[in-house]
Write an enzyme that holds these catalytic residues in place. Sequence first.
Site, PDB file in Angstrom:
ATOM      1  N   GLU A 141      23.461  -7.295 -19.725  1.00 32.62           N
ATOM      2  CA  GLU A 141      24.049  -8.455 -19.042  1.00 32.62           C
ATOM      3  C   GLU A 141      25.356  -8.029 -18.381  1.00 32.62           C
ATOM      4  O   GLU A 141      25.980  -7.057 -18.827  1.00 32.62           O
ATOM      5  CB  GLU A 141      24.335  -9.564 -20.058  1.00 32.62           C
ATOM      6  CG  GLU A 141      25.439  -9.206 -21.030  1.00 32.62           C
ATOM      7  CD  GLU A 141      25.423  -9.999 -22.331  1.00 32.62           C
ATOM      8  OE1 GLU A 141      24.532  -9.720 -23.169  1.00 32.62           O
ATOM      9  OE2 GLU A 141      26.287 -10.860 -22.500  1.00 32.62           O
ATOM     10  N   LYS A 181      29.180  -7.510 -17.433  1.00 30.90           N
ATOM     11  CA  LYS A 181      30.440  -7.606 -18.154  1.00 30.90           C
ATOM     12  C   LYS A 181      31.404  -8.365 -17.246  1.00 30.90           C
ATOM     13  O   LYS A 181      31.812  -7.857 -16.199  1.00 30.90           O
ATOM     14  CB  LYS A 181      30.991  -6.218 -18.477  1.00 30.90           C
ATOM     15  CG  LYS A 181      32.269  -6.260 -19.278  1.00 30.90           C
ATOM     16  CD  LYS A 181      32.599  -4.888 -19.818  1.00 30.90           C
ATOM     17  CE  LYS A 181      33.743  -4.936 -20.808  1.00 30.90           C
ATOM     18  NZ  LYS A 181      35.014  -5.335 -20.240  1.00 30.90           N
ATOM     19  N   ASP A 188      34.637  -9.972 -15.748  1.00 30.88           N
ATOM     20  CA  ASP A 188      36.037  -9.573 -15.757  1.00 30.88           C
ATOM     21  C   ASP A 188      36.918 -10.808 -15.870  1.00 30.88           C
ATOM     22  O   ASP A 188      37.522 -11.259 -14.903  1.00 30.88           O
ATOM     23  CB  ASP A 188      36.342  -8.791 -14.475  1.00 30.88           C
ATOM     24  CG  ASP A 188      37.617  -7.999 -14.594  1.00 30.88           C
ATOM     25  OD1 ASP A 188      38.167  -7.929 -15.715  1.00 30.88           O
ATOM     26  OD2 ASP A 188      38.068  -7.455 -13.577  1.00 30.88           O
ATOM     27  N   TYR A 207      28.308 -15.796 -24.453  1.00 29.49           N
ATOM     28  CA  TYR A 207      27.504 -14.601 -24.693  1.00 29.49           C
ATOM     29  C   TYR A 207      27.561 -14.076 -26.125  1.00 29.49           C
ATOM     30  O   TYR A 207      26.915 -13.099 -26.461  1.00 29.49           O
ATOM     31  CB  TYR A 207      27.874 -13.487 -23.717  1.00 29.49           C
ATOM     32  CG  TYR A 207      29.335 -13.096 -23.720  1.00 29.49           C
ATOM     33  CD1 TYR A 207      29.930 -12.511 -24.825  1.00 29.49           C
ATOM     34  CD2 TYR A 207      30.135 -13.299 -22.589  1.00 29.49           C
ATOM     35  CE1 TYR A 207      31.264 -12.164 -24.832  1.00 29.49           C
ATOM     36  CE2 TYR A 207      31.470 -12.946 -22.583  1.00 29.49           C
ATOM     37  CZ  TYR A 207      32.030 -12.380 -23.714  1.00 29.49           C
ATOM     38  OH  TYR A 207      33.343 -12.036 -23.722  1.00 29.49           O
ATOM     39  N   LYS A 215      30.405   0.977 -17.700  1.00 31.19           N
ATOM     40  CA  LYS A 215      31.329   0.604 -16.635  1.00 31.19           C
ATOM     41  C   LYS A 215      30.828   1.056 -15.262  1.00 31.19           C
ATOM     42  O   LYS A 215      30.166   2.088 -15.152  1.00 31.19           O
ATOM     43  CB  LYS A 215      32.705   1.241 -16.886  1.00 31.19           C
ATOM     44  CG  LYS A 215      33.415   0.724 -18.127  1.00 31.19           C
ATOM     45  CD  LYS A 215      33.750  -0.724 -17.962  1.00 31.19           C
ATOM     46  CE  LYS A 215      34.823  -1.236 -18.869  1.00 31.19           C
ATOM     47  NZ  LYS A 215      36.170  -0.860 -18.577  1.00 31.19           N
ATOM     48  N   CYS A 227      65.645  18.217 -21.766  1.00 32.08           N
ATOM     49  CA  CYS A 227      65.312  16.794 -21.788  1.00 32.08           C
ATOM     50  C   CYS A 227      66.205  16.027 -20.810  1.00 32.08           C
ATOM     51  O   CYS A 227      67.432  16.130 -20.887  1.00 32.08           O
ATOM     52  CB  CYS A 227      65.495  16.253 -23.200  1.00 32.08           C
ATOM     53  SG  CYS A 227      65.338  14.464 -23.284  1.00 32.08           S
ATOM     54  N   CYS A 258      68.629  13.543 -22.992  1.00 33.46           N
ATOM     55  CA  CYS A 258      69.700  13.960 -23.915  1.00 33.46           C
ATOM     56  C   CYS A 258      70.157  15.396 -23.671  1.00 33.46           C
ATOM     57  O   CYS A 258      71.095  15.861 -24.310  1.00 33.46           O
ATOM     58  CB  CYS A 258      69.264  13.784 -25.367  1.00 33.46           C
ATOM     59  SG  CYS A 258      68.024  14.974 -25.894  1.00 33.46           S
ATOM     60  N   CYS A 290      61.020  17.435 -26.078  1.00 35.96           N
ATOM     61  CA  CYS A 290      62.461  17.466 -26.279  1.00 35.96           C
ATOM     62  C   CYS A 290      62.691  17.787 -27.748  1.00 35.96           C
ATOM     63  O   CYS A 290      62.046  17.216 -28.623  1.00 35.96           O
ATOM     64  CB  CYS A 290      63.034  16.100 -25.929  1.00 35.96           C
ATOM     65  SG  CYS A 290      64.615  15.759 -26.695  1.00 35.96           S
ATOM     66  N   CYS A 309      68.070  12.022 -29.596  1.00 40.94           N
ATOM     67  CA  CYS A 309      67.694  11.749 -28.206  1.00 40.94           C
ATOM     68  C   CYS A 309      67.504  10.243 -28.064  1.00 40.94           C
ATOM     69  O   CYS A 309      66.644   9.664 -28.719  1.00 40.94           O
ATOM     70  CB  CYS A 309      66.400  12.478 -27.861  1.00 40.94           C
ATOM     71  SG  CYS A 309      65.764  12.023 -26.234  1.00 40.94           S
TER      72      CYS A 309
HETATM   73  S1  IVH Z   1      30.296  -8.857 -26.021  1.00 44.59           S
HETATM   74  C1  IVH Z   1      30.933  -8.004 -30.231  1.00 44.59           C
HETATM   75  N1  IVH Z   1      29.520  -9.471 -23.610  1.00 44.59           N
HETATM   76  O1  IVH Z   1      34.622  -7.465 -22.714  1.00 44.59           O
HETATM   77  C2  IVH Z   1      30.890  -7.913 -28.781  1.00 44.59           C
HETATM   78  N2  IVH Z   1      31.816  -8.974 -23.956  1.00 44.59           N
HETATM   79  O2  IVH Z   1      35.605  -4.884 -23.599  1.00 44.59           O
HETATM   80  C3  IVH Z   1      31.884  -8.764 -28.125  1.00 44.59           C
HETATM   81  N3  IVH Z   1      33.201  -9.209 -21.971  1.00 44.59           N
HETATM   82  O3  IVH Z   1      36.631  -8.696 -25.277  1.00 44.59           O
HETATM   83  C4  IVH Z   1      31.897  -8.689 -26.688  1.00 44.59           C
HETATM   84  N4  IVH Z   1      31.604  -9.829 -20.605  1.00 44.59           N
HETATM   85  O4  IVH Z   1      36.185 -10.224 -23.279  1.00 44.59           O
HETATM   86  C5  IVH Z   1      30.543  -9.116 -24.385  1.00 44.59           C
HETATM   87  N5  IVH Z   1      28.725 -10.085 -21.520  1.00 44.59           N
HETATM   88  C6  IVH Z   1      29.733  -9.734 -22.307  1.00 44.59           C
HETATM   89  C7  IVH Z   1      31.040  -9.624 -21.814  1.00 44.59           C
HETATM   90  C8  IVH Z   1      32.056  -9.227 -22.678  1.00 44.59           C
HETATM   91  C9  IVH Z   1      32.882  -9.583 -20.727  1.00 44.59           C
HETATM   92  C10 IVH Z   1      34.553  -8.833 -22.427  1.00 44.59           C
HETATM   93  C11 IVH Z   1      35.042  -9.520 -23.665  1.00 44.59           C
HETATM   94  C12 IVH Z   1      35.432  -8.424 -24.615  1.00 44.59           C
HETATM   95  C13 IVH Z   1      35.585  -7.268 -23.694  1.00 44.59           C
HETATM   96  C14 IVH Z   1      35.363  -5.961 -24.419  1.00 44.59           C
END
Ligand code: IVH
Length: 714
Positions: free
Chosen positions: A129, A131, A133, A241, A329, A434, A437, A458, A464
């Site tokens: 799914e 991620k 932002d 989610y 990512k 440094c 200091c 240092c 320092c």
């Molecule tokens: S699952 C136990 N699913 O990513 C697992 N996280 O890097 C909990 N996030 O703090 C997270 N989309 O804020 C999950 N589809 C998704 C997500 C997601 C965004 C964020 C979430 C988490 C962060 C971790």
Amino acid sequence: MSEDHSSIAVEKLNAEEAAQELERLAKEIARHDEAYHANDAPEISDAAYDALRRRNLGIEQRFPDLIREDSPSKRVGYVALDKFEKVTHAIPMLSLENAFNDEDVYDFAKRMRKFLNLPESEKMPLTAEPKIDGLSLSLRYEQGKLVTAATRGDGATGENVTENAKTISDIPTVLAGDDIPDVVEIRGEVYMSHAAFQDLNRRMELEGKPTYVNPRNTAAGSLRQLDSAITATRPLNFFAYAWGEMSAMPAITQMGMVEWMKACGFRINPLMQSFEKIEELLKHYRKIEKDRPELEYDIDGVVYKVDDLGLQARLGLKSRVPRWAIAHKFPAEKAWTILRDIEIQVGRTGALTPVARLEPVTVGGVVVTNATLHNEDYVKGVGSKGEILRDGKDLRIGDHVMLQRAGDVIPQILDVDLEKRPKGVEPFEFPTSCPKCGSHAVRDVNEKTGKTDSVKRCTGGLICPAQAVEQLKHFVSRGALDIDGLGDKQVEAFYEAGRIADAADIFTLRERDARSLKKLKDMEGWGATSAAKLFDAIDAVREADLYRYIFGLGIRHVGEQTAKDLVKTYGDVETFQTAMLNLSDRQVYDDLLSVDGIGTTVAEALKEFFSEPRNLDVWNRLLAQVNPKPAEEVATDSPVAGKTVVFTGSLEQMTRDEAKAMAERLGAKVSGSVSKKTDLVVAGPGAGSKLKKAEELGVETTDEDGWFVLIGRE
Ligand code: IVH
């Protein structure tokens, strides 16, 4: 109106330009202070804010005569107020491990199969799914009604933003459907859609106000408004989610849970799907990546999760991330900019770190003004393992450089355009002393390997000022003592004013202030209320958990998790101290090494730290003031709680990793070696010397079946 000289490097400014810059910076920094502290709506990143302050300081150092009455360097700044009530999450909110390429994803699946001892022939479906932002939020429903909405905070404790969450139309205040469990905690991501973000910025422009940088920060700022009427004017969305505490589970798969959330009235992401093969998972990743520009919200990758909740439970957690999920990512975004300056920062351990000051540039939705250059070799074009970076091109002030930034990853300089290198620029000369200091700076040679350390340090130690201040900042930071109202800026100002020189001084602040003629309440940026609040906040941490103190000492290689492991082993401060002061005793040293997760690097670092008189002085003065809380027993009701267990031989019903995680969940300590302190040895077929030693020492032993009987799972 004076002209804008913000793009001219500090050393190129003439006096007139410098005066105008100082005026502009004073105004701008004051505005950001207010936006951040009074309105809780920061408009720029912390790094960008720090860059403004540093530029101001840099100009003041060059032109001391031009320092203004209202200079930001003369102000301590606002004291951060605790505006929202704190909420302790019933179950911590986790973060995710990252994968950056296909190979990382294959490794992830392989690791899980190994942990579970699951052959390739058995299926292990994974969900994929986007991620999102945004920022995560935990919604607690009791008897189907929304009672608390809390931000993630540090994962253990967040902020209570219930009233604000109620203004988000995707969040039901009452759950739909029958048979809703008594306690339901739904977790998901709050975000601002592109359309809403552009709308808001249009409105801001019309009102002549500054516009926002990106949807994520705006969503965060909007959710953390003290006045929920303001939040209500900022259209936010929410995707569900995940979950926290549940009094009953309505499904047995990740997919099933998310579909149930939909039936309860939540929006779930339509791009979530379950797959059996990694190849299919990666295909879906590429599809989402391709569709990314058309999506109505920002995403920075794809999250994979093991679908079967039974397997998720067996996989469990490793420190703050689940073993059963990973975030794949998207590749980093890149941009060209100019390297304006290379500044040397001195860290807590004396490391001299070169930092690139860059012409501000937007990469991946964020304005980047700084990038770490790691160390002397990195500037020259050599990596930490001796590899060639940027085709061996060195970095010189004035160079055109290519920057890469991926999500929360630190920006990196990937390339230099030699054709644009200004004529006559010299290679960068790394200092031999440094800059803070003046002490000699050296690169240690590792005794064992004979290799020269990539970090130049240092040698000034706590004389320092840079090291002392960084150590203090670390001591009051989140994972350590986390003292409300005592952040980096206050620490710097207190150190400069001679109010605190080390961690122990913090705890005598109130008493010394009472006797002093120069009261804190009279210092710029402070008042009677904020000063009293700070003293109370300091008192409140006198009984903080012992691990926070140990972590706060800033011992090399002792991170938060290691500090926790130490406390788990030694229990209270007296036992810990006795052990640390006797590490030259072979037995004590070996006991330390038998702690899981502690190797010779950590052991040596502890030994060195506790044999240094200056450190002992701070530690003793600190202990005279505070009373750290001993370890809490985990799962005290389990039959192995508090016991030290050793697994040896080949296990047949579980893998070694799984056995270890299971024992730890039940509150046991798992050790790799048998000693007098071992309570139980679980021996599988082929067990050798450890079993023999246990028998010699009269330590209880059992086999795998016996283990399951003991813990009540036959
Ligand atoms: S699952 C136990 N699913 O990513 C697992 N996280 O890097 C909990 N996030 O703090 C997270 N989309 O804020 C999950 N589809 C998704 C997500 C997601 C965004 C964020 C979430 C988490 C962060 C971790």
